[in-house]
Design a protein around this motif. Structure first.
Motif, mmCIF file in Angstrom:
data_model
loop_
_atom_site.group_PDB
_atom_site.id
_atom_site.type_symbol
_atom_site.label_atom_id
_atom_site.label_comp_id
_atom_site.label_asym_id
_atom_site.label_seq_id
_atom_site.Cartn_x
_atom_site.Cartn_y
_atom_site.Cartn_z
ATOM 1 N N UNK A 41 -4.936 -3.783 -5.899
ATOM 2 C CA UNK A 41 -3.979 -4.884 -6.020
ATOM 3 C C UNK A 41 -2.653 -4.396 -6.587
ATOM 4 N N UNK A 42 -2.709 -3.461 -7.526
ATOM 5 C CA UNK A 42 -1.471 -2.943 -8.100
ATOM 6 C C UNK A 42 -0.686 -2.115 -7.087
ATOM 7 N N UNK A 43 -1.376 -1.431 -6.189
ATOM 8 C CA UNK A 43 -0.734 -0.542 -5.228
ATOM 9 C C UNK A 43 -0.852 -1.085 -3.804
ATOM 10 N N UNK A 44 -0.873 -2.396 -3.666
ATOM 11 C CA UNK A 44 -1.103 -3.019 -2.360
ATOM 12 C C UNK A 44 -0.061 -2.609 -1.325
ATOM 13 N N UNK A 50 0.646 3.071 3.918
ATOM 14 C CA UNK A 50 -0.098 4.276 4.294
ATOM 15 C C UNK A 50 -1.071 3.990 5.430
ATOM 16 N N UNK A 51 -1.816 2.879 5.343
ATOM 17 C CA UNK A 51 -2.771 2.569 6.414
ATOM 18 C C UNK A 51 -2.041 2.210 7.698
ATOM 19 N N UNK A 52 -0.919 1.518 7.609
ATOM 20 C CA UNK A 52 -0.120 1.232 8.805
ATOM 21 C C UNK A 52 0.406 2.502 9.447
ATOM 22 N N UNK A 53 0.851 3.436 8.603
ATOM 23 C CA UNK A 53 1.317 4.726 9.119
ATOM 24 C C UNK A 53 0.214 5.488 9.827
#
Length: 78
Positions: A41-44, A50-53
């Motif tokens: 949640x802090x690094x959403x 990153x996952x989109x990339x």
């Protein structure tokens, strides 16, 4: 095949337990899971980027045919 009322009752209890126990376990572990996923949640935003990339890179590799070549290089375990 004819069964007795007690056999039917036993089967119904077994079915109910088999269906209900996973839901009870998930509910019991939900609080612990929420606290452990606090980092996400802090690094959403960073995780989403990153996952989109990675999805974009994977799609590009699939379009160019490189993904198939890379998949052919991986060892098969089956």
């Amino acid at each position: 095949m004819s069964g007795t009322v007690w056999e039917g009752t036993a089967l119904l209890i077994a079915f109910s337990l088999g269906l209900g126990i996973p839901f009870v376990l998930v509910a019991a572990g939900a609080t612990e899971l929420t606290t452990r996923l606090r980092w996400l949640r802090r690094h959403e935003t960073a995780v989403a980027l990153a996952s989109g990339g990675l999805l974009i890179v994977t799609g590009f590799l699939m379009i160019t045919g490189v993904f198939t070549t890379l998949a052919g290089l991986s060892p098969t375990f089956l």
